[in-house]
Motif scaffolding. Structure first.
Motif, PDB file in Angstrom:
ATOM      1  N   HIS A 126       0.845  -1.197   0.000  1.00  0.00           N
ATOM      2  CA  HIS A 126       0.000   0.000   0.000  1.00  0.00           C
ATOM      3  C   HIS A 126       0.882   1.249   0.000  1.00  0.00           C
ATOM      4  N   PRO A 127       0.481   2.337  -0.681  1.00  0.00           N
ATOM      5  CA  PRO A 127       1.290   3.568  -0.712  1.00  0.00           C
ATOM      6  C   PRO A 127       1.652   4.108   0.665  1.00  0.00           C
ATOM      7  N   ILE A 132       5.980   4.640   4.703  1.00  0.00           N
ATOM      8  CA  ILE A 132       6.482   4.312   6.050  1.00  0.00           C
ATOM      9  C   ILE A 132       7.825   3.606   5.964  1.00  0.00           C
ATOM     10  N   TYR A 133       7.987   2.701   4.964  1.00  0.00           N
ATOM     11  CA  TYR A 133       9.288   2.042   4.787  1.00  0.00           C
ATOM     12  C   TYR A 133      10.388   3.080   4.563  1.00  0.00           C
ATOM     13  N   PHE A 134      10.090   4.050   3.701  1.00  0.00           N
ATOM     14  CA  PHE A 134      11.083   5.095   3.446  1.00  0.00           C
ATOM     15  C   PHE A 134      11.354   5.883   4.721  1.00  0.00           C
ATOM     16  N   ILE A 139      15.028   7.208   9.049  1.00  0.00           N
ATOM     17  CA  ILE A 139      15.288   7.311  10.497  1.00  0.00           C
ATOM     18  C   ILE A 139      16.480   6.433  10.868  1.00  0.00           C
ATOM     19  N   ALA A 140      16.566   5.244  10.252  1.00  0.00           N
ATOM     20  CA  ALA A 140      17.705   4.350  10.511  1.00  0.00           C
ATOM     21  C   ALA A 140      19.007   4.986  10.035  1.00  0.00           C
ATOM     22  N   ALA A 417       8.250  12.882   4.403  1.00  0.00           N
ATOM     23  CA  ALA A 417       7.691  11.528   4.410  1.00  0.00           C
ATOM     24  C   ALA A 417       6.515  11.444   5.382  1.00  0.00           C
ATOM     25  N   PHE A 418       6.656  12.050   6.552  1.00  0.00           N
ATOM     26  CA  PHE A 418       5.582  12.037   7.545  1.00  0.00           C
ATOM     27  C   PHE A 418       4.354  12.782   7.008  1.00  0.00           C
ATOM     28  N   ILE A 419       4.579  13.932   6.384  1.00  0.00           N
ATOM     29  CA  ILE A 419       3.479  14.707   5.802  1.00  0.00           C
ATOM     30  C   ILE A 419       2.810  13.912   4.676  1.00  0.00           C
TER      31      ILE A 419
END
Length: 509
Positions: A126-127, A132-134, A139-140, A417-419
């Motif tokens: 899902h998009p 979230i993966y990105f 973050i990693a 990414a969060f936005i």
């Protein structure tokens, strides 16, 4: 017995086989084991290890009834207390027992996530999930380049746990019909109801309309009134939606009572940011009712922010002349939002925002490291914005903004990414709501959830609480409901069609 874990590993089959033999006698068996272990430990004067039988019972209940364990987590989450409440000098803080339960739920959720089924395949591609993966990957990366790698590593682990337990687990349980959304809200609300009663009783005793009493009355369950009000704001639109969609008199009475209690507690929290967030949500709701097209809303938003930028000098002059102080008078308290000269809370918030922007300007791509803002912001404070709440020791607070906090800690890619995650959720959610039957229970609840998310996304400009599981469980739980509804109404699941008489509310709501 684990009803939804599957048989990914032989070890799980062995455990299920053992548990099936003692399923009806687990209370007797656990009681005997508890007594025996306690007797041995007390007899050998090892008092400290008396906690071991309690841990054993905890594990037995966890393995025997994982679904009930998850529901217990929802109930306990708003009632959890920080470890620092008992050990003030401790360097690592935890919310107990909810964060321990969160860790315990992770293996079950991970086993389910690794199962090969069409729900997982749909979910993982899902998009929202791709974004979230990105986000987690970035973050990693920024944890490696962090100014404080251990702090950032803890932040990364926490966010990963939230993704697995607070987003994926409710999604799969909703889709498979193990829980309903009403049950999800009910268990959390019961726990929160206890907090509200204790908070209001303190306010009644020391001053119901005293804003200073309101600030600390929710302790120790919430660090202050702002996070408490953020949770109340998240729940109010959903509670109203559940009230409207209820099909029995008993449920209507229960959700009406819940709505009234939430609104009373919300008003008496004296939290201006939360009040403002609910006002903005109300405006969006009116726009939704009037069926104003998104393009016009986007245009109005651009014009609004463009006007602020164009008239910024005049606005700053007006704000500097505004001296209404926060008080117990609700009208004055709302008016004091614009006081950036003498209102200490507003000035300190400007101080944190200025510090975050300065930190971002120095490290715009990778930031200072996830979770490090409070330890790094001191040198970037503006001297003319410092207040009694300011600190040079890395002991007080955060950036007071989800978005600026991410900018300073993990750079521009993390904030974007969060936005984008939020944007996709709204796009998918409102698109689905437009396709559903106008008066269907699913549509009403979905709109309530979307407006609940709006309250926090607006509040997120002025505070950040997604590092608290008792706030994050609602935020990501709402996201899970949006994804679950989309899955159940998608073409990949042909047994449910939007035009059919069958409603996803049978398995979700």
């Amino acid at each position: 017995m684990i009803p939804f874990a599957g048989s990914v590993y032989p070890l799980m089959d062995i455990i299920k086989s053992i548990l099936s033999h003692i399923k009806n006698k687990w209370i007797i068996v656990s009681s005997i084991i508890f007594i025996l272990i306690n007797a041995i430990l007390i007899g050998t004067e090892r008092d400290f290890f008396v906690i071991l039988p309690i841990i054993f019972i905890f594990l037995l209940a966890y393995l025997s009834f994982p679904l009930k364990f998850y529901l217990a987590y929802l109930f306990i989450s708003p009632l959890s207390i920080p470890l620092s409440e008992f050990f003030q000098e401790i360097s690592i803080d935890l919310w107990l027992p909810s964060e321990l339960m969160l860790v315990a739920l992770a293996p079950i959720a991970l086993i389910m996530l690794l199962s090969n089924n069409h729900q997982n395949r749909w979910f993982t591609w899902h998009p929202v999930l791709l974004t979230i993966y990105f986000f987690l990957g970035w973050i990693a990366l920024t944890s490696i380049t962090s100014s404080m790698p251990l702090v950032s590593l803890k932040y990364l682990i926490l966010k990963t746990l939230y993704f697995i337990v607070l987003l994926y687990l409710p999604f799969i349980l909703l889709v498979k019909g193990n829980i309903t959304f009403k049950r999800f809200i009910a268990f959390y609300s019961i726990g929160l109801f206890v907090v509200i009663l204790l908070t209001l009783s303190k306010q009644w005793e020391y001053g119901l309309f005293n804003k200073f009493v309101a600030h600390g009355s929710c302790n120790p369950f919430f660090t202050d009134h702002t996070s408490y009000a953020a949770v109340l704001a998240l729940l109010i639109p959903v509670s109203i939606a559940l009230l409207i969609s209820s099909n029995t008199a008993t449920r209507r009475i229960l959700f009406l009572a819940l709505t009234i209690v939430l609104i009373v507690a919300f008003v008496l929290s004296y939290t201006r940011a939360a009040w403002l967030s609910l006002m903005v949500t109300g405006v969006v709701w009116v726009a939704w009712l009037l069926k104003i097209r998104f393009r016009y809303l986007a245009l109005l938003t651009i014009i609004f922010f463009g006007s602020i930028f164009y008239f910024q000098d005049n606005i700053l002059i007006w704000l500097n002349q505004h001296k209404t102080a926060s008080s117990g008078d609700i009208r004055k308290h709302i008016s004091s939002i614009a006081n950036i000269r003498t209102d200490e809370s507003n000035v300190e918030r400007l101080n944190r925002w200025t510090s975050a922007i300065r930190m971002f300007e120095e490290k715009p791509l990778l930031g200072w490291g996830p979770g490090t803002y409070m330890f790094q912001y001191a040198p970037y404070q503006a001297s003319y914005l410092k207040t009694r709440e300011s600190s040079n020791l890395g002991l007080k607070g955060n950036a007071h903004s989800e978005y600026l906090g991410l900018l300073s800690e993990a750079g521009l890619p993390a904030a974007l990414a969060f936005i984008l995650i939020i944007g996709i959720l709204f796009y998918k959610g409102f698109n689905l709501a437009l396709k559903l039957k106008p008066k269907s229970a699913d549509r009403v609840i979905l709109i309530g959830v979307l407006h609940g998310l709006i309250t926090y996304d607006v509040h997120g400009f002025m505070n950040n609480f997604l590092d608290m599981d008792k706030v994050a469980v609602l935020f990501w739980g709402y996201a899970a409901l949006i994804l679950a509804m989309e899955h159940l109404y998608s073409k990949s699941n042909p047994r449910i069609e939007i035009s059919s008489k069958t409603s996803a509310s049978d398995s979700l709501s």
